[in-house]
Design an enzyme around this catalytic site. Structure first.
Site, short mmCIF file in Angstrom:
data_model
loop_
_atom_site.label_atom_id
_atom_site.label_comp_id
_atom_site.label_asym_id
_atom_site.label_seq_id
_atom_site.Cartn_x
_atom_site.Cartn_y
_atom_site.Cartn_z
N LYS A 50 69.47 48.14 32.04
CA LYS A 50 68.91 46.88 32.56
C LYS A 50 67.38 46.98 32.65
O LYS A 50 66.67 46.02 32.35
CB LYS A 50 69.53 46.54 33.92
CG LYS A 50 70.99 46.06 33.81
CD LYS A 50 71.59 45.69 35.17
CE LYS A 50 73.04 45.21 34.99
NZ LYS A 50 73.72 44.86 36.23
N GLU A 52 83.25 54.01 35.00
CA GLU A 52 82.10 53.97 35.92
C GLU A 52 82.19 55.00 37.04
O GLU A 52 81.16 55.48 37.51
CB GLU A 52 81.95 52.56 36.51
CG GLU A 52 81.51 51.54 35.48
CD GLU A 52 81.14 50.21 36.11
OE1 GLU A 52 80.20 50.17 36.92
OE2 GLU A 52 81.82 49.20 35.82
N THR A 55 72.16 38.96 37.19
CA THR A 55 72.67 39.34 35.86
C THR A 55 72.32 38.27 34.84
O THR A 55 72.70 37.10 34.98
CB THR A 55 74.19 39.59 35.95
OG1 THR A 55 74.36 40.69 36.84
CG2 THR A 55 74.80 39.92 34.61
N SER A 68 74.95 41.15 42.33
CA SER A 68 73.51 41.25 42.60
C SER A 68 72.85 39.87 42.59
O SER A 68 71.82 39.66 43.22
CB SER A 68 72.84 42.11 41.53
OG SER A 68 72.99 41.47 40.25
N HIS A 119 101.68 45.37 17.95
CA HIS A 119 101.40 44.73 16.66
C HIS A 119 100.18 45.34 15.97
O HIS A 119 99.70 44.79 14.98
CB HIS A 119 101.24 43.22 16.88
CG HIS A 119 102.50 42.62 17.45
ND1 HIS A 119 103.52 42.15 16.67
CD2 HIS A 119 102.91 42.49 18.74
CE1 HIS A 119 104.51 41.72 17.46
NE2 HIS A 119 104.16 41.92 18.70
N ARG A 159 81.63 47.14 41.60
CA ARG A 159 83.04 47.50 41.38
C ARG A 159 83.75 47.89 42.66
O ARG A 159 84.98 48.02 42.67
CB ARG A 159 83.13 48.65 40.35
CG ARG A 159 82.55 49.94 40.83
CD ARG A 159 82.50 50.96 39.70
NE ARG A 159 81.93 52.24 40.13
CZ ARG A 159 80.65 52.48 40.30
NH1 ARG A 159 79.76 51.53 40.10
NH2 ARG A 159 80.24 53.69 40.69
N SER A 200 78.15 36.80 40.53
CA SER A 200 77.33 37.99 40.26
C SER A 200 77.05 38.67 41.57
O SER A 200 76.45 38.06 42.48
CB SER A 200 76.01 37.61 39.58
OG SER A 200 75.14 38.73 39.56
N GLY A 234 81.73 44.43 36.76
CA GLY A 234 82.44 44.47 38.05
C GLY A 234 82.55 43.11 38.69
O GLY A 234 83.46 42.87 39.51
N SER A 235 81.67 42.18 38.35
CA SER A 235 81.78 40.81 38.86
C SER A 235 82.68 39.97 37.97
O SER A 235 83.48 39.16 38.45
CB SER A 235 80.39 40.15 38.93
OG SER A 235 79.59 40.78 39.90
#
Ligand code: PA5
Length: 357
Positions: free
Chosen positions: A352, A242, A109, A106, A258, A156, A104, A61-62
């Site tokens: 995480k 999400e 990350t 938060s 293609h 997000r 970021s 989301g970042s």
């Protein structure tokens, strides 16, 4: 497959939308206005000498803020390349003559922090965007310009806070022109769109609710086109993942002609469970428009549904934000129709936690 709740029943929607993601989306126009305030009055920026390239470090989301920056700044006259770095390795071309944005929400990350260390070691000019964490503290300790953005949201749901300061910074540094004016005009446009896409607008007249209803039971496959429409498609895909917790994939014209166009010829039952959403705009390249029509004609019988969505707005920033806002609402309505709370992303948090063990 039927919707589990009525998308016109506010009380019923509130029983699923436990952290009020719809309310957060309704505030998005003010978020873009606030972010403009932050972006235009924020920290002193690095010396104006033009960088030879720009890298945007960020994940999920970042990280999408880098894709948005690359697409929109190209439309606003940027003459140096922008690379979005979504991983642990900073490309070798990033050096002392580069401008690096570390983004970021938060601030914690690990991939972004790793690449930030590499950028600092190489002497790049770094600007940080974060609501806190290690990124904000490193920026303060090292005296890096920091766009400090409000915390307490999902990354997000913070798209405005995350990408607007980047565009403003490039304009303040003299590398692009006209983006700030287009961001300003976008706020009013978004207020109008809120009335069209928001929860008060009933399903029959609300294109975001109608699309969500039509997606129930199908896998969204979102097609854009080169430039900002490809970024919008990837944003929609991530929001479906999400918010609604469904598999979703994206691609863009003309590249998908293609390879992917051939891939709809087998696994008939899987293809029939897919709903292709094509994002376009009024000034789509005429050859791309022709490609879309031929492709949909070729695929017609094999996929479950096709919907075309056309971006609206008087400039490119408005058109991107119109599509992003439509996709945000559609993904939240799909979540609610499936009985899913749109806010928690427990899998990302668990992952995480396990990585930290
Ligand atoms: O939506 C999410 O929660 C993720 O995609 C995060 O944005 C991603 O994990 C990176 O975290 P952050 O945005 O805090 O840097």
């Amino acid at each position: 497959m039927e919707e589990k709740i009525s998308l016109d029943d506010m009380a019923e929607m509130a029983t699923v939308d436990l952290s009020d993601m719809l309310g957060v989306l309704e505030k998005f126009p003010s978020q873009v206005r606030d972010a403009l305030g932050t972006g235009t009055s924020g920290p002193d920026l690095p010396p104006a000498a033009a960088p030879v390239n720009i890298a945007v470090l960020g994940m999920g989301g970042s990280g999408i803020s880098g894709d948005v920056l690359a697409a929109l700044s190209a439309e606003k006259g940027l003459t140096v390349p922008v690379a979005t770095v979504k991983g642990y390795s900073l490309p070798p071309f990033v050096g002392a003559d580069s401008l690096v944005f570390a983004v970021s929400y938060s601030g914690n990350t690990e991939e972004t922090l790793d690449c930030l260390d590499q950028a600092l070691e190489r002497g790049a000019r770094v600007i940080a965007v974060s609501s806190g964490g290690k990124l904000a503290s490193t920026a303060r300790d090292r005296g890096l310009p920091l766009f400090e953005i409000p915390g307490g949201l999902q990354p997000r749901a913070s798209l405005g806070y995350l990408f607007v300061p980047l565009l403003c910074a490039l304009e303040r540094m003299g590398m692009i022109e006209g983006a700030i004016a287009e961001l300003e005009s976008s706020v009013e446009m978004l207020e109008h769109r809120r009335a069209e896409y928001g929860p008060e607008a009933e399903l029959e007249s609300n294109p975001a609710k109608r699309l969500a209803r039509d997606l129930v039971g199908f896998m969204p496959v979102v097609y854009g086109a080169e430039g900002y429409l490809a970024v919008a498609a990837s944003r929609w895909k991530a929001q479906f993942n999400e918010m609604a917790k469904v598999p979703s994939f994206c691609n863009y014209f003309p590249e998908l002609n293609h390879n992917e166009t051939v891939g709809w010829q087998n696994l008939e039952d899987v293809c029939r469970r897919c709903h292709i959403v094509v994002l376009g705009e009024p000034a789509l390249h005429p050859r791309t428009e022709k490609r879309v029509k031929i492709t949909l004609d070729l695929l017609g019988g094999s996929v479950g549904h096709v919907t075309r969505v056309c971006a609206r707005g008087s400039n490119v920033v408005e058109r991107f934000l119109d599509l992003a806002y439509f996709g945000d609402f559609a993904s939240v309505y799909l979540a609610l129709a499936l009985g899913q709370d749109p806010t928690p992303v427990t899998r990302i948090e668990d992952l995480k936690k396990r990585l930290a063990e």
